[in-house]
Design a protein around this motif. Sequence first.
Motif, PDB file in Angstrom:
ATOM      1  N   VAL A 210       0.788  -1.140   0.009  1.00 24.86           N
ATOM      2  CA  VAL A 210       0.082   0.094   0.052  1.00 24.86           C
ATOM      3  C   VAL A 210       0.839   1.217  -0.112  1.00 24.86           C
ATOM      4  O   VAL A 210       0.781   2.294  -0.848  1.00 24.86           O
ATOM      5  N   VAL A 211       1.858   1.165   0.766  1.00 23.04           N
ATOM      6  CA  VAL A 211       2.766   2.359   0.806  1.00 23.04           C
ATOM      7  C   VAL A 211       3.773   2.579  -0.319  1.00 23.04           C
ATOM      8  O   VAL A 211       3.649   3.812  -1.028  1.00 23.04           O
ATOM      9  N   ALA A 212       3.922   1.619  -1.107  1.00 17.69           N
ATOM     10  CA  ALA A 212       4.756   1.555  -2.126  1.00 17.69           C
ATOM     11  C   ALA A 212       3.862   2.236  -3.358  1.00 17.69           C
ATOM     12  O   ALA A 212       4.392   3.138  -4.212  1.00 17.69           O
ATOM     13  N   VAL A 213       2.772   1.810  -3.493  1.00 18.32           N
ATOM     14  CA  VAL A 213       1.900   1.991  -4.237  1.00 18.32           C
ATOM     15  C   VAL A 213       1.457   3.403  -4.299  1.00 18.32           C
ATOM     16  O   VAL A 213       1.241   4.167  -5.215  1.00 18.32           O
ATOM     17  N   ALA A 214       1.112   3.991  -3.115  1.00 11.90           N
ATOM     18  CA  ALA A 214       0.694   5.330  -3.056  1.00 11.90           C
ATOM     19  C   ALA A 214       1.853   6.320  -2.790  1.00 11.90           C
ATOM     20  O   ALA A 214       1.573   7.275  -3.549  1.00 11.90           O
ATOM     21  N   ARG A 215       3.066   5.877  -2.601  1.00  9.52           N
ATOM     22  CA  ARG A 215       4.321   6.825  -3.051  1.00  9.52           C
ATOM     23  C   ARG A 215       4.397   7.097  -4.316  1.00  9.52           C
ATOM     24  O   ARG A 215       4.966   8.012  -4.864  1.00  9.52           O
ATOM     25  N   THR A 216       4.117   6.018  -5.388  1.00  6.90           N
ATOM     26  CA  THR A 216       4.535   5.987  -6.473  1.00  6.90           C
ATOM     27  C   THR A 216       3.251   6.382  -7.586  1.00  6.90           C
ATOM     28  O   THR A 216       3.566   6.263  -8.779  1.00  6.90           O
ATOM     29  N   HIS A 217       2.182   6.669  -7.025  1.00 11.29           N
ATOM     30  CA  HIS A 217       1.032   6.740  -7.626  1.00 11.29           C
ATOM     31  C   HIS A 217       1.233   7.808  -8.665  1.00 11.29           C
ATOM     32  O   HIS A 217       1.735   8.860  -8.452  1.00 11.29           O
ATOM     33  N   THR A 218       0.489   7.521  -9.889  1.00 14.90           N
ATOM     34  CA  THR A 218       0.529   8.662 -10.665  1.00 14.90           C
ATOM     35  C   THR A 218      -1.197   8.694 -11.374  1.00 14.90           C
ATOM     36  O   THR A 218      -1.602   7.646 -11.608  1.00 14.90           O
ATOM     37  N   TRP A 219      -1.537  10.040 -11.837  1.00 13.48           N
ATOM     38  CA  TRP A 219      -2.632   9.727 -12.466  1.00 13.48           C
ATOM     39  C   TRP A 219      -2.640   9.857 -13.973  1.00 13.48           C
ATOM     40  O   TRP A 219      -3.714  10.088 -14.714  1.00 13.48           O
ATOM     41  N   ARG A 220      -1.376   9.846 -14.593  1.00 13.83           N
ATOM     42  CA  ARG A 220      -1.104   9.760 -15.875  1.00 13.83           C
ATOM     43  C   ARG A 220      -1.743  11.054 -16.771  1.00 13.83           C
ATOM     44  O   ARG A 220      -2.136  10.763 -17.754  1.00 13.83           O
ATOM     45  N   ALA A 221      -1.505  12.096 -15.914  1.00 16.16           N
ATOM     46  CA  ALA A 221      -2.282  13.346 -16.364  1.00 16.16           C
ATOM     47  C   ALA A 221      -0.933  14.461 -16.278  1.00 16.16           C
ATOM     48  O   ALA A 221      -1.002  14.980 -15.304  1.00 16.16           O
ATOM     49  N   PRO A 222       0.127  14.292 -17.321  1.00 19.86           N
ATOM     50  CA  PRO A 222       1.440  15.219 -17.276  1.00 19.86           C
ATOM     51  C   PRO A 222       1.229  16.598 -17.273  1.00 19.86           C
ATOM     52  O   PRO A 222       0.276  17.069 -18.037  1.00 19.86           O
ATOM     53  N   LEU A 223       2.061  17.534 -16.631  1.00 18.09           N
ATOM     54  CA  LEU A 223       2.228  18.746 -16.911  1.00 18.09           C
ATOM     55  C   LEU A 223       2.669  18.996 -18.309  1.00 18.09           C
ATOM     56  O   LEU A 223       3.298  18.164 -18.798  1.00 18.09           O
ATOM     57  N   SER A 224       2.676  19.933 -18.747  1.00 21.04           N
ATOM     58  CA  SER A 224       3.131  20.524 -20.354  1.00 21.04           C
ATOM     59  C   SER A 224       4.664  20.480 -20.077  1.00 21.04           C
ATOM     60  O   SER A 224       5.251  20.301 -21.013  1.00 21.04           O
ATOM     61  N   GLN A 225       5.073  20.963 -18.942  1.00 25.22           N
ATOM     62  CA  GLN A 225       6.492  20.962 -18.774  1.00 25.22           C
ATOM     63  C   GLN A 225       6.703  21.029 -17.260  1.00 25.22           C
ATOM     64  O   GLN A 225       6.038  21.575 -16.507  1.00 25.22           O
ATOM     65  N   PRO A 226       8.054  20.759 -16.690  1.00 26.81           N
ATOM     66  CA  PRO A 226       8.191  20.640 -15.186  1.00 26.81           C
ATOM     67  C   PRO A 226       8.214  21.988 -14.609  1.00 26.81           C
ATOM     68  O   PRO A 226       8.544  22.883 -15.214  1.00 26.81           O
ATOM     69  N   LEU A 227       7.656  22.099 -13.243  1.00 24.22           N
ATOM     70  CA  LEU A 227       7.665  23.313 -12.990  1.00 24.22           C
ATOM     71  C   LEU A 227       9.010  23.573 -11.856  1.00 24.22           C
ATOM     72  O   LEU A 227       9.677  22.880 -11.568  1.00 24.22           O
TER      73      LEU A 227
END
Length: 401
Positions: A210-227
């Motif tokens: 659970v911890v590993a999955v929560a820490r690496t979770h992604t919504w697969r909705a990337p930013l246009s570029q890093p902040l």
Amino acid sequence: MTPETPETPEPSPPQPPETHALLRFLTAAPEERPRLAPRVAEAVGADTLERIVRATLARTGRPVTVADSPDGLIVTGEEGGQVRAWARTAPDGELTALYLEGTRYTPPRRRRPPYALLLPLLVLWNAVALWTAPDRTAWLTDLTILAVCCVLAEGLGAPAQQPRLPRRTVEAAVVVAALVSAPRLSELPPGHGLLGLAGAAVLLLALVVVVAVARTHTWRAPLSQPLRFPLEGVWYVVQGGGRPLNHHVRIPEQRGAVDLVGLGRYGTRTRADHEPTAYAAYGRAVRSPCDGRVISAEDSIEDQRPDAGGRLRYQPLYGNHVFIDTGREIVKLAHLRAGSLTVSRGDVVHAGQLLGETGNSGNTSEPHLHLHAERDGVGLDLRFSGVAGRLYRGRVIRTFP
């Protein structure tokens, strides 16, 4: 006999002008309300404003009082219903800003007991149990349960929020108890409680996953570029990652958000007193994480008191804030200090430009920076140049100029 002088009742404390202006607004005829709050009507539309007012009156009945309280402005109706509100007025009594809570107000209950103490006590209890285990299987079961507690504390909890001395004391006690009690194994019988040991092992494995999955979770909705990371110094991610490490995930536009608290010289976030200035995060410079145009900025909302025990004044959700439109997404920074903003709505800003300072305004229990990015009302996965990996609860970020 000398007659007793009757006691004079204490005068009620003076009410702020917002109470009178809001009562006049709510009791006015519908066609009069846009005149009493023209800026509010222009911002949301007269029809939308009237729908909000009607929904409020359905919860309260005809308003008879508006009073200031530690929880905010309380609108009370003739039927006893209450709603919290926040308002600002001009010198002439015009309502210039207004928020009405969308639920009925219920006075807060007494402060909750300190549940945060239960887990450290459970950890210490299991550490002691290693010395009293009757057999090897029981000893291994106690050790596994101890590991479960540690995963709960370190993985799902936020240990760096706690003062360093008691935290390190508990951690040291766990390690010493496990190491020093290990020689007992040669003197103990094998034991038969394998089912309990297997159950504890399965629980431990499940929590690690659970911890590993929560820490690496992604919504697969990337930013246009890093902040660009907007803060300098040492910062602790107190909310971030996936469920259950991030309470923002239930709100679509905030699902990728992070809350960042400052860590001081000795690894703690606050000193002994509980004023906002006692927190390491308070008053720290906040810089723009991107290029773009400011589409919303607020600079006049007072700070909450961090020692409110969860009892906060009703204020606009984000408090003092800066929202930036990059052309591809909206980046929102919230809970800033009143009077600290250096930009206004319509300004063009560049990454690294000073925007203001961290504060404790809005829906917040301690000074911190809330940051998220959204596109079409849906939260995006945050990514920062110079900061590798995901930002999850428990991670420490160190950035220096």
